[in-house]
Design a protein around this motif. Structure first.
Motif, short mmCIF file in Angstrom:
data_model
loop_
_atom_site.label_atom_id
_atom_site.label_comp_id
_atom_site.label_asym_id
_atom_site.label_seq_id
_atom_site.Cartn_x
_atom_site.Cartn_y
_atom_site.Cartn_z
N THR A 35 0.89 -1.33 -0.10
CA THR A 35 0.04 0.03 -0.09
C THR A 35 0.83 1.35 -0.06
O THR A 35 0.59 2.24 -0.65
CB THR A 35 -0.81 -0.08 1.09
OG1 THR A 35 -1.74 -1.09 1.17
CG2 THR A 35 -1.70 1.10 1.20
N THR A 36 2.01 1.33 0.81
CA THR A 36 2.65 2.45 0.91
C THR A 36 3.44 2.74 -0.35
O THR A 36 3.65 3.76 -0.63
CB THR A 36 3.58 2.25 2.13
OG1 THR A 36 2.89 1.94 3.23
CG2 THR A 36 4.47 3.42 2.30
N PHE A 37 4.21 1.53 -0.71
CA PHE A 37 5.41 1.70 -1.92
C PHE A 37 4.84 1.50 -3.24
O PHE A 37 5.63 1.51 -4.24
CB PHE A 37 6.72 1.11 -1.49
CG PHE A 37 7.22 1.41 -0.13
CD1 PHE A 37 7.80 2.70 0.16
CD2 PHE A 37 6.95 0.68 1.04
CE1 PHE A 37 8.50 3.11 1.17
CE2 PHE A 37 7.61 0.96 2.18
CZ PHE A 37 8.28 2.43 2.39
N GLY A 38 3.59 0.74 -3.31
CA GLY A 38 3.33 0.48 -4.62
C GLY A 38 3.87 -0.76 -5.31
O GLY A 38 3.78 -0.74 -6.39
N LYS A 39 4.79 -1.39 -4.41
CA LYS A 39 5.37 -2.61 -5.05
C LYS A 39 5.75 -3.64 -4.01
O LYS A 39 5.57 -3.49 -2.85
CB LYS A 39 6.89 -2.04 -5.60
CG LYS A 39 7.62 -1.66 -4.47
CD LYS A 39 9.29 -0.98 -4.82
CE LYS A 39 9.89 -0.68 -3.70
NZ LYS A 39 11.34 -0.03 -4.26
N PRO A 40 6.13 -4.89 -4.49
CA PRO A 40 6.24 -5.84 -3.57
C PRO A 40 7.42 -5.60 -2.55
O PRO A 40 8.30 -4.87 -2.87
CB PRO A 40 6.62 -7.22 -4.27
CG PRO A 40 6.20 -6.87 -5.67
CD PRO A 40 6.12 -5.44 -5.82
N PRO A 41 7.69 -6.06 -1.33
CA PRO A 41 8.78 -5.93 -0.42
C PRO A 41 9.96 -6.71 -1.15
O PRO A 41 9.81 -7.37 -2.02
CB PRO A 41 8.41 -6.56 0.77
CG PRO A 41 7.37 -7.35 0.58
CD PRO A 41 6.46 -6.69 -0.59
N GLU A 42 11.12 -6.43 -0.59
CA GLU A 42 12.45 -7.21 -0.94
C GLU A 42 12.13 -8.80 -0.66
O GLU A 42 11.89 -8.95 0.54
CB GLU A 42 13.67 -6.55 -0.50
CG GLU A 42 14.83 -7.41 -1.14
CD GLU A 42 15.94 -6.96 -0.30
OE1 GLU A 42 17.23 -7.36 -0.65
OE2 GLU A 42 16.11 -5.96 0.49
N LEU A 43 12.42 -9.65 -1.81
CA LEU A 43 12.21 -11.04 -1.33
C LEU A 43 13.59 -11.69 -1.27
O LEU A 43 14.40 -11.36 -2.05
CB LEU A 43 11.24 -11.62 -2.31
CG LEU A 43 10.00 -10.55 -2.70
CD1 LEU A 43 9.15 -11.51 -3.79
CD2 LEU A 43 9.16 -10.87 -1.61
N ASP A 44 13.47 -13.09 -0.80
CA ASP A 44 14.57 -14.04 -0.81
C ASP A 44 14.51 -14.77 -1.87
O ASP A 44 13.61 -14.40 -2.79
CB ASP A 44 14.92 -14.67 0.60
CG ASP A 44 13.54 -15.61 0.75
OD1 ASP A 44 12.72 -15.96 -0.15
OD2 ASP A 44 13.52 -16.06 1.91
N ARG A 45 15.62 -15.64 -2.09
CA ARG A 45 15.73 -16.34 -3.37
C ARG A 45 14.47 -17.10 -3.57
O ARG A 45 14.06 -17.96 -4.51
CB ARG A 45 16.85 -17.17 -3.35
CG ARG A 45 16.90 -18.29 -2.35
CD ARG A 45 18.24 -18.87 -2.38
NE ARG A 45 18.69 -19.64 -0.99
CZ ARG A 45 17.91 -21.03 -1.09
NH1 ARG A 45 17.25 -21.66 -2.09
NH2 ARG A 45 18.41 -21.66 0.02
N GLN A 46 13.63 -17.70 -2.50
CA GLN A 46 12.35 -18.49 -2.53
C GLN A 46 11.07 -17.69 -2.46
O GLN A 46 10.13 -18.22 -2.66
CB GLN A 46 12.33 -19.36 -1.38
CG GLN A 46 13.56 -20.28 -1.11
CD GLN A 46 13.06 -21.22 0.08
OE1 GLN A 46 12.29 -21.35 0.56
NE2 GLN A 46 14.10 -22.24 0.19
#
Length: 363
Positions: A210-221
């Motif tokens: 909602t805040t950043f309009g993008k997914p959070p940083e994800l790990d390799r999985q």
């Protein structure tokens, strides 16, 4: 559907929530997400100015425990805020509409907010016999899943069912239950595993999008690093007992009463990545290890097919149970002394070899 253009701040103002409490929420949210001090103002600005994100929440093969976790938060204010933060346009488990009315909302959201809505998926699609083991409004769930994912901004896989397959995909898996990333291959998928995930982890992911309009940083999985970057073991309050070699040997023995480590009773904390030992459950009250039962690793892929929950998965070597602090010091000093001795021996050998080379060159 017009409500989807309203901002989060506008909704909570109508609910009587003060600006002071709004900013307090933004600060707490920034902290819980592990963001810097400036993030609170960014969250506040986003929630004041951006329209609420439309969310389609679909259910495949699952037990609805993710929804139960999400809506049964110990913090009513948090629950109300999150339900105001997003425009939950479709969720066949908790929505008032049903049948044709519900399907009309699904199609309307897809058409009106193409490329703007978030598809949240709880459960997974079975692929055997053309997907007929899970039917939605007369259609195989896998077909509706692909259709709604096509125009989604991002896809969230709630729980281990959607992320990994979970017990529906356990051997021999007669329905061919399949994780959603095996079906949706052209969209970013945020995996939020757990059986179920922690409520605050779920709301944290929604807040970030909602805040950043993008997914959070994800790990390799594909898991959000903010919640899945550390093992439960790393912040477990029983860790000191593990390091000291102090373990529960039988349920309700003296060691159990003293709160010793549950690793020998099958605890999967050393091999499980989740936020249980830091965020905890029921509003931070407790988590399974604190309640006296080892972690079963429910957020890890394949946990349901790895034998008994009471078997250790790894051969992790610990120190022996020390009798007193002096012995701990002696062990540590001995290790350091051995290291110094090895270093000294290697140094002496190098010097000896150097002297021999010099002598050979002179001759």
């Amino acid at each position: 559907m017009g409500a989807a253009t309203e901002t989060f701040y506008g909704v909570i103002r109508r609910q009587g929530i003060t600006r002071r409490n709004f900013h307090k929420f933004c600060s707490l949210t920034a902290t819980s997400l592990g963001l810097g001090p400036l993030a609170a103002s960014r969250i506040a600005n986003a929630l004041e100015t951006k329209p609420r994100i439309p969310v389609i929440w679909m259910h495949g093969l699952e037990c609805t425990c993710c929804s139960e976790s999400f809506i049964r938060s110990a913090h009513p204010l948090m629950k109300d805020i999150v339900l105001s933060m997003i425009s939950l346009d479709y969720d066949d488990t908790i929505m008032a509409a049903a049948g044709h009315q519900a399907e009309a909302i699904l199609e309307e959201t897809r058409a009106k907010y193409k490329g703007q809505y978030v598809l949240a998926v709880e459960g997974n699609p079975p692929l055997n016999e053309g997907g007929m083991f899970c039917i939605h409004a007369g259609k195989p769930f896998v077909e509706k899943l692909k259709m709604m994912a096509e125009d989604a901004m991002a896809v969230i896989a709630w729980g281990s069912c959607a992320a990994w397959g979970c017990v529906q995909a356990a051997r021999p898996n007669p329905t061919q239950a399949t994780p959603i990333d095996k079906v949706i291959t052209n969209k970013p998928i945020i995996k939020v595993p757990g059986c179920p995930p922690i409520a605050e982890v779920m709301t944290g992911v929604v807040t970030f999008i909602t805040t950043f309009g993008k997914p959070p940083e994800l790990d390799r999985q594909g898991r959000p690093k903010m919640f899945y970057s550390q093992r439960i073991h790393d912040k477990c309050y029983r860790r000191a007992h593990f390091d000291a070699g102090q373990f529960v040997e039988e349920w309700d023995d003296e060691a159990a009463r003293k709160g010793y480590c549950l690793y020998k009773m099958g605890c999967k904390g050393p091999t499980t990545y989740n936020a249980c030992s830091s965020v905890r459950w029921n509003g931070g009250v407790s988590f399974p290890i604190q309640s006296g039962h080892g972690c079963i690793g429910c957020s890890e892929d394949g946990f349901w097919d790895k034998g008994s929950f009471y078997d250790r998965l790894t051969n992790i070597k610990q120190f022996g149970i020390e009798k007193n602090a002096d012995q701990i010091g002696m062990v540590a000093a001995g290790a350091v002394g051995a290291g110094i001795g090895v270093h000294a021996a290697v140094t002496a050998l190098k010097r000896y070899a150097g002297k021999r080379d010099d002598a050979n060159r002179r001759h």
